[in-house]
Motif scaffolding. Structure first.
Motif, short mmCIF file in Angstrom:
data_model
loop_
_atom_site.label_atom_id
_atom_site.label_comp_id
_atom_site.label_asym_id
_atom_site.label_seq_id
_atom_site.Cartn_x
_atom_site.Cartn_y
_atom_site.Cartn_z
N ASP A 36 25.43 13.04 41.98
CA ASP A 36 26.39 13.07 43.09
C ASP A 36 27.44 14.13 42.78
OD1 ASP A 36 25.37 11.11 44.77
OD2 ASP A 36 26.27 9.52 43.54
N PHE A 37 27.92 14.78 43.81
CA PHE A 37 28.94 15.81 43.62
C PHE A 37 30.32 15.20 43.74
CE2 PHE A 37 25.05 17.82 44.99
CZ PHE A 37 24.91 18.80 44.02
N LEU A 38 31.20 15.54 42.81
CA LEU A 38 32.56 15.01 42.83
C LEU A 38 33.47 15.86 43.71
CD1 LEU A 38 32.92 14.29 39.02
CD2 LEU A 38 32.37 12.68 40.86
N ASP A 39 33.00 17.07 43.99
CA ASP A 39 33.81 18.03 44.75
C ASP A 39 32.83 19.07 45.29
OD1 ASP A 39 35.87 19.59 45.77
OD2 ASP A 39 36.73 20.11 43.82
N PHE A 40 33.31 19.88 46.25
CA PHE A 40 32.55 21.08 46.58
C PHE A 40 32.48 21.92 45.32
CE2 PHE A 40 34.43 19.79 50.61
CZ PHE A 40 33.33 19.84 51.45
N PRO A 41 31.46 22.79 45.19
CA PRO A 41 31.51 23.69 44.05
C PRO A 41 32.81 24.50 44.14
CG PRO A 41 29.89 24.43 45.69
CD PRO A 41 30.31 23.06 46.08
N ASN A 42 33.41 24.75 42.99
CA ASN A 42 34.67 25.50 42.96
C ASN A 42 34.36 26.96 42.63
OD1 ASN A 42 36.52 22.87 41.20
ND2 ASN A 42 35.87 23.01 43.33
N LEU A 43 34.83 27.86 43.46
CA LEU A 43 34.71 29.29 43.18
C LEU A 43 36.06 29.75 42.66
CD1 LEU A 43 33.57 32.15 43.28
CD2 LEU A 43 33.89 32.13 45.77
N ILE A 44 36.09 30.07 41.37
CA ILE A 44 37.37 30.39 40.73
C ILE A 44 37.42 31.89 40.43
CG2 ILE A 44 38.91 29.92 38.78
CD1 ILE A 44 38.39 27.45 40.54
N ARG A 45 38.32 32.56 41.07
CA ARG A 45 38.53 33.99 40.81
C ARG A 45 39.50 34.12 39.65
NH1 ARG A 45 34.67 37.01 43.47
NH2 ARG A 45 34.28 35.99 45.47
N LEU A 46 39.11 34.90 38.64
CA LEU A 46 39.95 35.10 37.47
C LEU A 46 40.53 36.51 37.51
CD1 LEU A 46 37.48 33.23 35.15
CD2 LEU A 46 39.67 32.37 35.97
N ASN A 47 41.36 36.82 36.50
CA ASN A 47 42.07 38.11 36.48
C ASN A 47 41.25 39.26 37.08
OD1 ASN A 47 43.60 40.34 35.98
ND2 ASN A 47 43.63 40.13 33.74
N PRO A 48 41.64 39.73 38.26
CA PRO A 48 40.85 40.78 38.93
C PRO A 48 41.01 42.15 38.29
CG PRO A 48 42.81 40.27 40.21
CD PRO A 48 42.82 39.32 39.04
N ASN A 49 41.91 42.25 37.30
CA ASN A 49 42.20 43.58 36.73
C ASN A 49 41.54 43.82 35.39
OD1 ASN A 49 43.97 44.51 38.89
ND2 ASN A 49 45.25 42.81 38.24
N ILE A 50 40.67 42.90 34.94
CA ILE A 50 40.03 43.15 33.65
C ILE A 50 38.92 44.18 33.82
CG2 ILE A 50 40.61 40.89 32.69
CD1 ILE A 50 37.59 40.28 32.95
N PRO A 51 38.67 44.94 32.77
CA PRO A 51 37.84 46.14 32.92
C PRO A 51 36.34 45.91 33.09
CG PRO A 51 38.60 45.91 30.65
CD PRO A 51 39.29 44.85 31.45
#
Ligand SMILES: [Zn+2]
Length: 449
Positions: A36-51
């Protein structure tokens, strides 16, 4: 007894046509009958400035519960699917998977928060995990474990949004996306709780990406119901193979965590910094706008690049002495430019006063006086009166900027950029119950509309 499992997945995508959300959607479909799913899948955006990231630096967390044996099967399936589907032959694709069956500790949350703005090295992530003791699986150099940990540690308890993603048939990858444009406009008008579907100022559809990846459309909004409603109105003109709703930190400004003094700024950080404009803005080759700011520790160039369009024209109204707060990413120095802040948004805190000066009037006949020559005062051309000591009339010039935040148009927004339409949100979004989540996910599995 049922147990919880948080599954974090990162760095499975490549420019050659794969995508972590797509892989997650395949996995979710396959494990749906075991857990069973506890939540929608989470799409987590992280630091957009890493190389290392050419794309959005997005990781996915899938949060489930189930019997121990079913969770073990799910774990094996996740590993198998990542092996099968990630572009492991691409040296820039280095997947990582994190499995956490305990509670998300505050240490993991802290790690995750740091991954939003800082640069974390692979050894640092490994050292962290020697204490956190999370079950990690690495491929290639294992860079993906950073995002995998970063995603499971971000339960999106504060502001969040939803994205409804649809996927194309593999033979279509790399071809133009076929979709009824009018239906997108109609969907946009009918769903006030979706946002950034269209940039009307630049006549640009924003829900279809341009790359070779499997994503057909992404519709962003405040509620799961609203993004589904928008998709119902839209008419795709090609086959849709799957769809999924992600709960996400996209468009929340979540990466602007930390304030820095100018001498603390380092390449690739996502930063907030305050300063005084120390030179009037100017354009450089390529139509990029540059101006330096200063605080009591140093000075740094700030840039609004060409793709930010009219944002540049707005910031061009800044003048020396204006005080601003800059939100952006730090670009490393190169041959043609010093260390520079790539401005993602800017708040005007204090506007410098500017004055214009006009010649005064004649006391005798009220005519406007003329200069009698440098440092010689004024004379009247009508009655010939001469004034040695009159001062010019000082007038306050209205500024074209206000004390507010400025940000680029929607076409230039990044995944984490909070659009103007969301600024007045009160963050009162509520997470859905487990029952509602599973009901909606079942609907997504069973129909493409
Ligand atoms: Zn006069």
């Amino acid at each position: 007894m049922k147990k919880v499992l948080h599954i974090g997945i990162d760095d499975t995508d490549s420019l050659k046509g794969s995508c972590t959300t797509h892989l997650a959607t395949v996995i979710i479909n396959e494990i749906a009958n075991q857990v069973d799913f506890l939540d929608f899948p989470n799409l987590i955006r992280l630091n957009p400035n890493i190389p290392y990231k050419t794309r959005g630096n997005g990781a996915v967390a899938i949060r489930v519960d189930g019997e121990e044996k079913d969770l073990e099967n799910a774990r094996e399936l996740v590993i198998r699917k990542v092996k099968e589907m990630a572009k492991l032959d691409d040296e820039n694709t280095n997947p990582g998977i994190a499995f956490l069956s305990d509670e998300i500790t505050s240490a993991v949350k802290e790690f995750s928060k740091r991954a939003l703005w800082d640069i974390i090295s692979i050894p640092e992530a490994e050292k962290f995990n020697s204490f956190a003791n999370i079950d990690l699986v690495k491929f290639g150099n294992g860079r993906g474990i950073i995002g995998a940990l970063g995603s499971i540690g971000n339960p999106l308890n504060d502001d969040f949004t939803y994205e409804h993603l649809t996927y194309r048939s593999p033979e279509k990858y790399g071809t133009k996306r076929l979709i009824d444009r009018d239906s997108i406009i109609a969907a946009d008008k009918a769903t006030p709780l979706t946002f950034s579907n269209v940039d009307y100022d630049y006549n640009s559809i924003m829900i279809t990406p341009r790359g070779a990846d499997p994503v057909f459309t992404g519709i962003r909004g405040e509620t799961a119901e609203e993004v589904m409603k928008a998709w119902c109105i839209i008419k795709p003109l090609e086959e849709i193979t799957m769809r999924m709703i992600f709960r996400t930190n996209q468009h929340t400004n979540q990466h602007f965590v930390k304030e820095f003094k100018i001498n603390e700024l380092k390449p690739h950080l996502s930063i907030i910094t305050q300063g005084k404009v120390s030179k009037n803005p100017y354009y450089i080759e390529g139509s990029h706008l540059i101006f330096p700011i200063k605080d009591n520790t140093g000075e740094i160039d700030c840039a609004a690049y060409e793709p930010t369009k009219k944002f540049r024209g707005e910031l061009n109204n800044l003048i020396i002495g204006d005080e601003v707060t800059v939100f952006g990413g730090v670009r490393p120095p190169a041959e043609k430019h010093p260390l520079t802040i790539n401005i993602e948004r800017l708040r005007v805190d204090i506007l410098e006063k500017t004055f214009s000066y006009e010649n005064p009037f004649c006391d005798e006949c009220s005519a406007r006086l003329k200069s009698a020559g440098k440092n010689k005062g004024y004379k009247c051309h009508k009655c010939s009166a001469v004034y040695r000591n009159k001062k010019p009339i000082e007038k306050l010039v209205p500024r074209k900027l206000a004390l507010q935040e400025y940000l680029p148009p929607i076409i230039a927004h990044r995944h984490l950029t909070r659009p103007r339409s969301r600024e007045k949100r009160d963050n009162s979004n509520k997470q859905k119950s487990k029952e509602d989540v599973n009901k909606i996910l079942n609907l997504l599995f069973s129909s493409s509309k």
